[in-house]
Design an enzyme around this catalytic site. Sequence first.
Site, PDB file in Angstrom:
ATOM      1  N   GLY A  28       0.847  -1.192   0.000  1.00  0.00           N
ATOM      2  CA  GLY A  28       0.000   0.000   0.000  1.00  0.00           C
ATOM      3  C   GLY A  28       0.877   1.235   0.000  1.00  0.00           C
ATOM      4  O   GLY A  28       2.031   1.196   0.435  1.00  0.00           O
ATOM      5  N   TYR A  29       0.299   2.321  -0.490  1.00  0.00           N
ATOM      6  CA  TYR A  29       1.053   3.561  -0.631  1.00  0.00           C
ATOM      7  C   TYR A  29       0.668   4.564   0.449  1.00  0.00           C
ATOM      8  O   TYR A  29      -0.509   4.808   0.676  1.00  0.00           O
ATOM      9  CB  TYR A  29       0.815   4.152  -2.027  1.00  0.00           C
ATOM     10  N   LEU A  30       1.680   5.135   1.104  1.00  0.00           N
ATOM     11  CA  LEU A  30       1.453   6.188   2.105  1.00  0.00           C
ATOM     12  C   LEU A  30       1.282   7.546   1.432  1.00  0.00           C
ATOM     13  O   LEU A  30       0.758   8.475   2.040  1.00  0.00           O
ATOM     14  CB  LEU A  30       2.635   6.249   3.077  1.00  0.00           C
ATOM     15  N   ARG A  82      -5.450   2.842  -1.145  1.00  0.00           N
ATOM     16  CA  ARG A  82      -4.296   2.752  -2.063  1.00  0.00           C
ATOM     17  C   ARG A  82      -3.558   1.430  -1.827  1.00  0.00           C
ATOM     18  O   ARG A  82      -2.354   1.404  -1.603  1.00  0.00           O
ATOM     19  CB  ARG A  82      -3.327   3.914  -1.822  1.00  0.00           C
TER      20      ARG A  82
END
Lengths: 155, 155
Positions: A28-30, A82
């Site tokens: 997942g994207y921060l 995300r």
Amino acid sequence: MSKEIERKFLVSSLPDLSEAKKAVVRQGYLTAPDDSTELRLRQKNDTYFLTLKGVGGLVRVEREAEITADQFETFWPETEGRRVEKERYTGHLPDGLLFELDVFSGDLAPLRLVEVEFTSEEQAKGYVPPDWFGADVTADTRYKNKTMAIYGVPD
Amino acid sequence: MSKEIERKFLVSSLPDLSEAKKAVVRQGYLTAPDDSTELRLRQKNDTYFLTLKGVGGLVRVEREAEITADQFETFWPETEGRRVEKERYTGHLPDGLLFELDVFSGDLAPLRLVEVEFTSEEQAKGYVPPDWFGADVTADTRYKNKTMAIYGVPD
């Protein structure tokens, strides 16, 4: 730099996976797609990573550190919306070729994708997929993991 | 939530710091000011943290994990141009009040700032600073650490 020759397909029906190796993968994207930096959390079974990628420019920086499960879980909630979550099955087809079958969960369920790795372009072009494979989506960038993390499963 | 009552000053000359406690502080941002998320690395002596802050909105999420020196050093190079590096001296003034004196290094050298903590607004307003203090910059937001990380020392 090694070159990967792969084709990617949808999956019509699941094959016998009793001999395949299974891994739990979460990433997942921060950061958001328009941010100046990309920070990605990734889990593969019991190992966890934080990866930073520079965005744009000719040379794209990449820095990665292994992190603990606790560190992963601290930041994971901030990747909501995300994410790619999947079980990855790795095995061999009857003709000996290596496949990676992704069974997506979370927002991307019930999508399934399979990739086959080839040793030459000729082999890739001439390949006749088994019955359980669906449409060839090799060239369809909407099926990239990163794209699906943001935009979801293609319509 | 506790309320801090502080005043911040420039420093004309360094006082005797032999009784003060010294800490090495480094902090830097992996993200740019316009990004949708803020990720900050912070070192205080031998402890290291990664902190994520949501940007904007009424409720600002904050998540923090202690990280190792190795993890810190892996990502630290990507904070270049967005850093605060300083030695922080903590001690007591002759009148017993607590001070925190920051001696900046790196891009912010030779700036020095001192903060004094008060127990009431009356005490803060009536305070007469010692000779080694310079101009009062309490209300000058350009001297915030985060602002200086991006924009440098005010002209």
